[in-house]
Write an enzyme that holds these catalytic residues in place. Structure first.
Site, PDB file in Angstrom:
ATOM      1  N   CYS A  46       0.864  -1.166   0.000  1.00 51.39           N
ATOM      2  CA  CYS A  46       0.000   0.000   0.000  1.00 51.39           C
ATOM      3  C   CYS A  46       0.911   1.229   0.000  1.00 51.39           C
ATOM      4  O   CYS A  46       2.121   1.103   0.152  1.00 51.39           O
ATOM      5  CB  CYS A  46      -0.856   0.004   1.245  1.00 51.39           C
ATOM      6  SG  CYS A  46      -1.715  -1.546   1.526  1.00 51.39           S
TER       7      CYS A  46
ATOM      8  N   ARG B  66       2.061   1.262  -6.348  1.00 54.24           N
ATOM      9  CA  ARG B  66       2.402   0.340  -5.260  1.00 54.24           C
ATOM     10  C   ARG B  66       1.240  -0.595  -4.902  1.00 54.24           C
ATOM     11  O   ARG B  66       1.456  -1.690  -4.413  1.00 54.24           O
ATOM     12  CB  ARG B  66       2.775   1.130  -4.014  1.00 54.24           C
ATOM     13  CG  ARG B  66       4.082   1.841  -4.120  1.00 54.24           C
ATOM     14  CD  ARG B  66       4.342   2.561  -2.829  1.00 54.24           C
ATOM     15  NE  ARG B  66       4.538   1.613  -1.744  1.00 54.24           N
ATOM     16  CZ  ARG B  66       5.711   1.261  -1.265  1.00 54.24           C
ATOM     17  NH1 ARG B  66       6.777   1.777  -1.771  1.00 54.24           N
ATOM     18  NH2 ARG B  66       5.812   0.408  -0.266  1.00 54.24           N
TER      19      ARG B  66
ATOM     20  N   TRP C 290      -3.777  -1.955  -1.033  1.00 49.64           N
ATOM     21  CA  TRP C 290      -3.735  -3.252  -1.728  1.00 49.64           C
ATOM     22  C   TRP C 290      -4.191  -4.249  -0.681  1.00 49.64           C
ATOM     23  O   TRP C 290      -3.495  -4.512   0.295  1.00 49.64           O
ATOM     24  CB  TRP C 290      -2.314  -3.529  -2.193  1.00 49.64           C
ATOM     25  CG  TRP C 290      -2.132  -4.743  -3.040  1.00 49.64           C
ATOM     26  CD1 TRP C 290      -2.197  -4.810  -4.398  1.00 49.64           C
ATOM     27  CD2 TRP C 290      -1.812  -6.068  -2.600  1.00 49.64           C
ATOM     28  NE1 TRP C 290      -1.943  -6.091  -4.818  1.00 49.64           N
ATOM     29  CE2 TRP C 290      -1.709  -6.887  -3.736  1.00 49.64           C
ATOM     30  CE3 TRP C 290      -1.622  -6.655  -1.340  1.00 49.64           C
ATOM     31  CZ2 TRP C 290      -1.410  -8.240  -3.674  1.00 49.64           C
ATOM     32  CZ3 TRP C 290      -1.333  -8.005  -1.270  1.00 49.64           C
ATOM     33  CH2 TRP C 290      -1.227  -8.779  -2.433  1.00 49.64           C
TER      34      TRP C 290
ATOM     35  N   ASN D 239       0.476   0.650   6.471  1.00 51.78           N
ATOM     36  CA  ASN D 239       1.022  -0.378   5.563  1.00 51.78           C
ATOM     37  C   ASN D 239       1.563  -1.490   6.436  1.00 51.78           C
ATOM     38  O   ASN D 239       2.211  -1.210   7.439  1.00 51.78           O
ATOM     39  CB  ASN D 239       2.190   0.171   4.748  1.00 51.78           C
ATOM     40  CG  ASN D 239       1.749   1.126   3.677  1.00 51.78           C
ATOM     41  OD1 ASN D 239       0.562   1.332   3.480  1.00 51.78           O
ATOM     42  ND2 ASN D 239       2.700   1.715   2.987  1.00 51.78           N
ATOM     43  N   GLY D 240       1.374  -2.735   6.018  1.00 52.71           N
ATOM     44  CA  GLY D 240       1.904  -3.851   6.797  1.00 52.71           C
ATOM     45  C   GLY D 240       0.780  -4.736   7.306  1.00 52.71           C
ATOM     46  O   GLY D 240      -0.372  -4.626   6.850  1.00 52.71           O
TER      47      GLY D 240
ATOM     48  N   GLU E  43      12.081 -14.963 -17.261  1.00 53.09           N
ATOM     49  CA  GLU E  43      11.735 -13.547 -17.113  1.00 53.09           C
ATOM     50  C   GLU E  43      10.794 -13.098 -18.242  1.00 53.09           C
ATOM     51  O   GLU E  43       9.847 -12.347 -18.011  1.00 53.09           O
ATOM     52  CB  GLU E  43      13.022 -12.696 -17.088  1.00 53.09           C
ATOM     53  CG  GLU E  43      12.851 -11.193 -17.199  1.00 53.09           C
ATOM     54  CD  GLU E  43      12.000 -10.559 -16.119  1.00 53.09           C
ATOM     55  OE1 GLU E  43      11.640 -11.225 -15.135  1.00 53.09           O
ATOM     56  OE2 GLU E  43      11.650  -9.378 -16.285  1.00 53.09           O
TER      57      GLU E  43
ATOM     58  N   LYS F  38       7.110 -11.595 -17.601  1.00 51.56           N
ATOM     59  CA  LYS F  38       6.723 -10.280 -18.091  1.00 51.56           C
ATOM     60  C   LYS F  38       5.406 -10.371 -18.871  1.00 51.56           C
ATOM     61  O   LYS F  38       4.518  -9.552 -18.711  1.00 51.56           O
ATOM     62  CB  LYS F  38       7.847  -9.736 -18.981  1.00 51.56           C
ATOM     63  CG  LYS F  38       8.120  -8.302 -18.943  1.00 51.56           C
ATOM     64  CD  LYS F  38       8.943  -7.771 -17.801  1.00 51.56           C
ATOM     65  CE  LYS F  38       8.463  -8.145 -16.446  1.00 51.56           C
ATOM     66  NZ  LYS F  38       9.434  -7.938 -15.377  1.00 51.56           N
TER      67      LYS F  38
ATOM     68  N   GLU G 212       2.519 -10.931 -16.458  1.00 48.82           N
ATOM     69  CA  GLU G 212       2.231  -9.778 -15.598  1.00 48.82           C
ATOM     70  C   GLU G 212       1.422  -8.711 -16.302  1.00 48.82           C
ATOM     71  O   GLU G 212       0.463  -8.206 -15.751  1.00 48.82           O
ATOM     72  CB  GLU G 212       3.544  -9.123 -15.139  1.00 48.82           C
ATOM     73  CG  GLU G 212       4.255  -9.836 -14.046  1.00 48.82           C
ATOM     74  CD  GLU G 212       5.435  -9.029 -13.532  1.00 48.82           C
ATOM     75  OE1 GLU G 212       6.372  -8.781 -14.307  1.00 48.82           O
ATOM     76  OE2 GLU G 212       5.423  -8.653 -12.350  1.00 48.82           O
TER      77      GLU G 212
ATOM     78  N   HIS H  17      10.900 -33.336 -21.978  1.00 50.08           N
ATOM     79  CA  HIS H  17      10.491 -34.085 -20.797  1.00 50.08           C
ATOM     80  C   HIS H  17       9.102 -33.684 -20.322  1.00 50.08           C
ATOM     81  O   HIS H  17       8.749 -33.936 -19.175  1.00 50.08           O
ATOM     82  CB  HIS H  17      11.520 -33.886 -19.677  1.00 50.08           C
ATOM     83  CG  HIS H  17      12.889 -34.357 -20.066  1.00 50.08           C
ATOM     84  ND1 HIS H  17      13.228 -35.687 -20.103  1.00 50.08           N
ATOM     85  CD2 HIS H  17      13.971 -33.674 -20.506  1.00 50.08           C
ATOM     86  CE1 HIS H  17      14.487 -35.802 -20.518  1.00 50.08           C
ATOM     87  NE2 HIS H  17      14.951 -34.594 -20.782  1.00 50.08           N
TER      88      HIS H  17
ATOM     89  N   LYS I  69       3.942  -2.987  -6.755  1.00 49.87           N
ATOM     90  CA  LYS I  69       5.342  -2.794  -7.106  1.00 49.87           C
ATOM     91  C   LYS I  69       6.275  -3.321  -6.038  1.00 49.87           C
ATOM     92  O   LYS I  69       7.306  -3.912  -6.323  1.00 49.87           O
ATOM     93  CB  LYS I  69       5.589  -1.297  -7.318  1.00 49.87           C
ATOM     94  CG  LYS I  69       6.991  -0.960  -7.762  1.00 49.87           C
ATOM     95  CD  LYS I  69       7.220  -1.409  -9.179  1.00 49.87           C
ATOM     96  CE  LYS I  69       8.608  -1.127  -9.671  1.00 49.87           C
ATOM     97  NZ  LYS I  69       8.930  -1.946 -10.855  1.00 49.87           N
TER      98      LYS I  69
HETATM   99  O1  M6R Z   1      11.717  -4.873  -5.250  1.00 49.75           O
HETATM  100  P1  M6R Z   1      12.169  -6.261  -5.593  1.00 49.75           P
HETATM  101  O2  M6R Z   1      13.141  -6.309  -6.706  1.00 49.75           O
HETATM  102  O3  M6R Z   1      12.702  -6.986  -4.380  1.00 49.75           O
HETATM  103  O4  M6R Z   1      10.863  -7.014  -6.049  1.00 49.75           O
HETATM  104  C1  M6R Z   1      10.877  -8.377  -6.367  1.00 49.75           C
HETATM  105  C2  M6R Z   1       9.627  -8.778  -7.129  1.00 49.75           C
HETATM  106  O5  M6R Z   1       8.492  -8.503  -6.377  1.00 49.75           O
HETATM  107  C3  M6R Z   1       9.516  -8.053  -8.473  1.00 49.75           C
HETATM  108  O6  M6R Z   1      10.651  -8.262  -9.259  1.00 49.75           O
HETATM  109  C4  M6R Z   1       8.277  -8.542  -9.229  1.00 49.75           C
HETATM  110  O7  M6R Z   1       8.446  -9.850  -9.644  1.00 49.75           O
HETATM  111  C5  M6R Z   1       7.977  -7.591 -10.397  1.00 49.75           C
HETATM  112  N1  M6R Z   1       6.569  -7.449 -10.538  1.00 49.75           N
HETATM  113  C6  M6R Z   1       8.545  -8.056 -11.674  1.00 49.75           C
HETATM  114  O8  M6R Z   1       8.119  -7.372 -12.794  1.00 49.75           O
END
Ligand code: M6R
Length: 608
Positions: free
Chosen positions: A2, A27, A74, A100-101, A481, A485, A488, A504, A603
């Site tokens: 959040c 965020r 969030w 937050n938390g 990755e 991407k 996401e 496999h 984020k």
């Molecule tokens: O801030 P961080 O690099 O520690 O975050 C790690 C992951 O949460 C972050 O890389 C996440 O997978 C992203 N959404 C990737 O696009």
């Protein structure tokens, strides 16, 4: 996950808080709200959905007051409804809290408070904080917050205002980031510099178990045990324009295009080409131990984890160090047993990822040395590690990480070359590696110049529901990755696989509607990749190949080819990931997705 933004100053709080919330929207963003003190009353408004919804609601409201707290949520406890949105208030409507938390003992606290006659309005853990602060208030808001901190278990970054304390905001932290901003006409507090960077770049980081009282003129800090703290403000590198789109339709695209610059920034002042040795001042405090280390564990989450996976291959190639890579969320619960002089490297864009933080704290307990590769200066991971290297990539606003990934890879290469030069690399090898690194920004620009071609490929395939990404060795993590991407930002199902594993199992999925992105630059396992591509083609699966410029053989088998310039094989991932980023971006764009703020994602993942 959040976001928090607060302001106490001489200007009207409403526009400043709304602007701050917009900057934090990346965020977390299922609901938002604010509370503003006008000296006598506190006006509080909350809304479900994006900040634009809250803004619409407040549009024609004349909300007076220049002290306020605001939050973008969030959901963790309770659905994203108006009742569950922050700020939360106490029974009498005196205290307003944003948080937050996660308050882990909220259930028992709630039961106790209900027995005492308190009626809860929401399903959140945060509401217990409001009631406790209300009950603990005895004329001093900071003392009420301090007492409440001793009653709760869990993580929090909180900001509180009280009707009877009109001139102040009290903020406190345990495990969730909070930064104080110092400006000419007042003070800010936020979970992220982005929320206040338009107004100030002078910040003070609150640390765990600390609280601060902010007024227009001043701020004071103390520990949870009431010990005063003196900490001077630091200047952050971020500029207001970093938070602007600058003509790009999305931050993700802007950040993809920033990569020639951010890769350069990761290397700036750090290369001694003639000596073939990078200079990394941030690791000097541990250099004597580090240079002789033969064991490393890289811990990270998500995209940062995939950077670590590439790093393992690079370290293997350039150094004599055994490297393991672990997902922080798994590593933190393992029975750790480190060889002498082991270093744990935490990679994190935000520097606040809860699992990564917990993993390094556990590693420290078990005697490992700690290094951080972090983008956000002053973040928790940067402070909790013994030494480290900053990315200097500027803020990454798009939820999907792009420019930080290539910056992390660049820094991992610098570290590996530096250690390798002390362990086994010759001067010629060091110089060759550095020259290849120096060429990368222009080579990335070259890949970006093919954006129209990549967009056309995305147009051809974006309706396919399932994609496969294949790679080997250095590029296996790029396959993962690339798939992450695509998932996401476009919500298309994709799997990243080591190409050798395809036979496999996943080969059963291949059909004419399932594109395979094959990352196959000219390197030591090129021939193997070519065979895997043939296997996909034999089953009538379309293949998009990411290949080295001028590779005619691959054109004979692949349906579509995206070329990347020739480089050293361990640097190929930095070039090969760029077409993957663009493919995901354009697919998401054709599907009309909310690219910078994909559903359910945040984020910075500051909860477990
Ligand atoms: O801030 P961080 O690099 O520690 O975050 C790690 C992951 O949460 C972050 O890389 C996440 O997978 C992203 N959404 C990737 O696009």
């Amino acid at each position: 996950m959040c976001g928090i933004v607060c302001y106490v100053g001489s200007k009207p709080a409403k526009p400043i808080l709304l602007e701050g919330l917009k900057q934090l929207e990346y965020r977390g963003y299922d609901s938002s709200g604010l509370a503003i003190h006008d000296g006598t009353h506190i006006e509080c408004h909350r809304e479900v959905g994006k900040i634009a919804e809250l803004e619409r609601k407040l549009n024609n409201m004349d909300i007076k007051g220049s002290i306020g707290i605001a939050h973008t949520r969030w959901a963790t406890h309770g659905e994203p409804t108006e009742e569950n949105a922050h700020p939360h208030r106490d029974q009498d409507g005196n205290v307003f809290v944003i948080h937050n938390g996660i308050i882990e003992n909220y259930h028992s606290l709630k039961k106790r408070l209900e027995k005492e006659g308190i009626t809860f309005r929401s399903e959140t853990d945060t509401e217990v904080l409001a009631h406790l602060i209300g009950l603990n208030f005895d004329g001093s808001l900071s003392e009420a917050v301090r007492k409440t901190m001793s009653q709760v278990i869990g993580t929090f970054g909180i900001a509180v205002i009280h009707r009877q304390s009109p001139g102040e905001i009290v903020v406190a932290r345990r495990g969730s980031p909070l930064i104080i901003g110092v400006s000419e006409d007042g003070h800010f507090a936020a979970s992220d510099v982005a929320a206040m960077v338009r107004y100030t770049n002078k910040v003070v980081h609150l640390q765990d178990n600390e609280l601060a009282t902010l007024t227009v003129k001043d701020f004071s800090m103390s520990t949870a045990q009431a010990k005063p703290i003196e900490r001077s403000a630091e200047t952050v590198e971020w500029r207001a324009e970093d938070a602007d789109l600058n003509g790009f339709p999305h931050f993700m695209l802007k950040e993809i295009y920033e990569q020639p610059e951010t890769i350069k920034n990761a290397m700036r002042g750090r290369l001694e080409t003639g000596e073939g040795v990078p200079k990394l001042g941030g690791i000097m405090p541990v250099w004597d131990k580090l240079k002789d280390s033969r064991h490393m564990v890289i811990v990270a989450c998500g995209t940062s984890y995939y950077a670590g996976c590439v790093g393992r291959y690079v370290f293997e190639k350039l150094t004599e160090i055994d490297v393991e890579v672990e997902l922080a969320s798994e590593f933190r619960y393992r029975k750790l047993n480190f060889a002498p002089n082991t270093f744990v490297i935490a990679i994190s864009q935000s520097g606040e990822t809860a699992d990564t933080l917990a993993a390094i704290r556990e590693a420290k307990r078990k005697g490992a040395g700690l290094l951080g590769i972090v983008n956000v200066v002053g973040s928790s991971i940067s402070r909790d590690t013994d030494a480290g290297v900053y990315n200097h990539a500027g803020p990454e606003i798009g939820v999907a990480s792009t420019k930080i990934f290539t910056s992390q890879l660049t820094v991992l290469n610098l570290l590996a070359i530096l250690l390798g030069r002390h362990q086994k690399l010759s001067l010629t090898e060091g110089v060759e590696a550095i020259r290849a690194l120096e060429a990368l920004p222009d080579q990335v620009a070259n890949v970006l110049s093919q954006a129209n071609h990549i967009q056309a490929i995305a147009e051809k395939y974006y309706k396919c529901d399932n994609w496969l990404y294949l790679g080997r060795k250095y590029n296996y993590p790029i396959a993962m990755e690339g798939a992450l991407k695509l998932k996401e930002v476009s919500y298309i199902h994709a799997e990243g696989y080591p190409a050798g594993e395809m036979k496999h199992g996943p080969i059963a999925l291949i059909n004419p509607d399932m594109p395979t992105v094959a990352i196959a630059p000219r390197d030591e396992i090129y021939e193997k990749m070519l065979s895997n591509i043939q296997e996909v083609k034999s089953r009538r699966g379309p293949v998009i190949a990411i290949a080295t410029q001028g590779d005619e053989r691959i054109r004979e088998v692949a349906d579509d080819v995206i070329e990347i310039p020739q480089t050293l094989s361990f640097l190929n991932p930095i070039l090969a990931v760029v077409p993957c980023q663009l493919l995901s971006y354009y697919c998401a764009s054709f599907l009309n997705r909310d690219i910078d703020k994909p559903r359910n994602l945040a984020k910075s993942v500051t909860v477990e």
